[in-house]
Design a protein around this motif. Structure first.
Motif, PDB file in Angstrom:
ATOM      1  N   SER A   1       0.831  -1.203   0.000  1.00  0.00           N
ATOM      2  CA  SER A   1       0.000   0.000   0.000  1.00  0.00           C
ATOM      3  C   SER A   1       0.863   1.249   0.000  1.00  0.00           C
ATOM      4  O   SER A   1       2.007   1.239   0.495  1.00  0.00           O
ATOM      5  CB  SER A   1      -0.894   0.026   1.246  1.00  0.00           C
TER       6      SER A   1
ATOM      7  N   TYR B   1      -6.164  12.926  -0.840  1.00  0.00           N
ATOM      8  CA  TYR B   1      -5.335  11.731  -0.741  1.00  0.00           C
ATOM      9  C   TYR B   1      -5.812  10.661  -1.718  1.00  0.00           C
ATOM     10  O   TYR B   1      -7.009  10.544  -1.992  1.00  0.00           O
ATOM     11  CB  TYR B   1      -5.392  11.157   0.667  1.00  0.00           C
TER      12      TYR B   1
ATOM     13  N   ARG C   1       0.038   5.775   0.253  1.00  0.00           N
ATOM     14  CA  ARG C   1      -0.914   6.873   0.258  1.00  0.00           C
ATOM     15  C   ARG C   1      -0.244   8.090  -0.361  1.00  0.00           C
ATOM     16  O   ARG C   1       0.827   8.506   0.098  1.00  0.00           O
ATOM     17  CB  ARG C   1      -1.390   7.201   1.674  1.00  0.00           C
TER      18      ARG C   1
ATOM     19  N   GLN D   1      -5.390   6.745  -1.507  1.00  0.00           N
ATOM     20  CA  GLN D   1      -4.937   5.560  -0.786  1.00  0.00           C
ATOM     21  C   GLN D   1      -4.943   4.395  -1.764  1.00  0.00           C
ATOM     22  O   GLN D   1      -5.991   4.081  -2.355  1.00  0.00           O
ATOM     23  CB  GLN D   1      -5.854   5.265   0.398  1.00  0.00           C
TER      24      GLN D   1
END
Length: 121
Positions: free
Chosen positions: A16, A79, A18, A81
């Motif tokens: 992941s 953002y 962000r 994500q």
């Protein structure tokens, strides 16, 4: 007026990241904010957008269920994500503002300098 996307880097498949898109010189929540990406040797691709009026979000099919776009108006930042990243997500990611969400780049006015996301083991 400036937009700056940052937070890119090298991440393993399944990982992941962000990505923030920070604005200066204007208030982000007055605009729709879109994310685009461009892989090496390919056309720029629309990824996601969040509207200004109702906060509605939109995603290209290839990232639905994996990416989430959101706003933090107090920080004047949007953002992206990105979860469950795949090698095909490797690209330079950029943010831009528009009056309304759309997939066409001419709809967008100011573009931030992009940030490179590399998904590789």
């Amino acid at each position: 007026v400036q937009l700056q996307a940052y937070g890119g880097g090298l991440v393993q498949p399944g990982g992941s990241l962000r990505l923030p898109c920070a604005a200066s010189g204007f208030t982000l929540d007055h605009y729709a904010i879109g994310w685009f990406r461009q892989a090496q040797g390919k056309e720029r691709e629309w990824v996601s957008c969040i509207s200004s009026s109702d906060g509605k979000t939109y995603y290209t099919d290839s990232v639905k269920g994996r990416f989430t776009i959101s706003r933090d108006n107090a920080k004047n930042t949007v953002y992206l994500q990105m979860n469950s990243l795949k090698p095909e997500d490797t690209a330079v990611y950029s943010c831009a503002n528009a009056r309304v969400c759309g997939v066409a780049t001419p709809q967008y006015d100011y573009w931030g300098q992009g940030t490179l996301v590399t998904v590789s083991s």
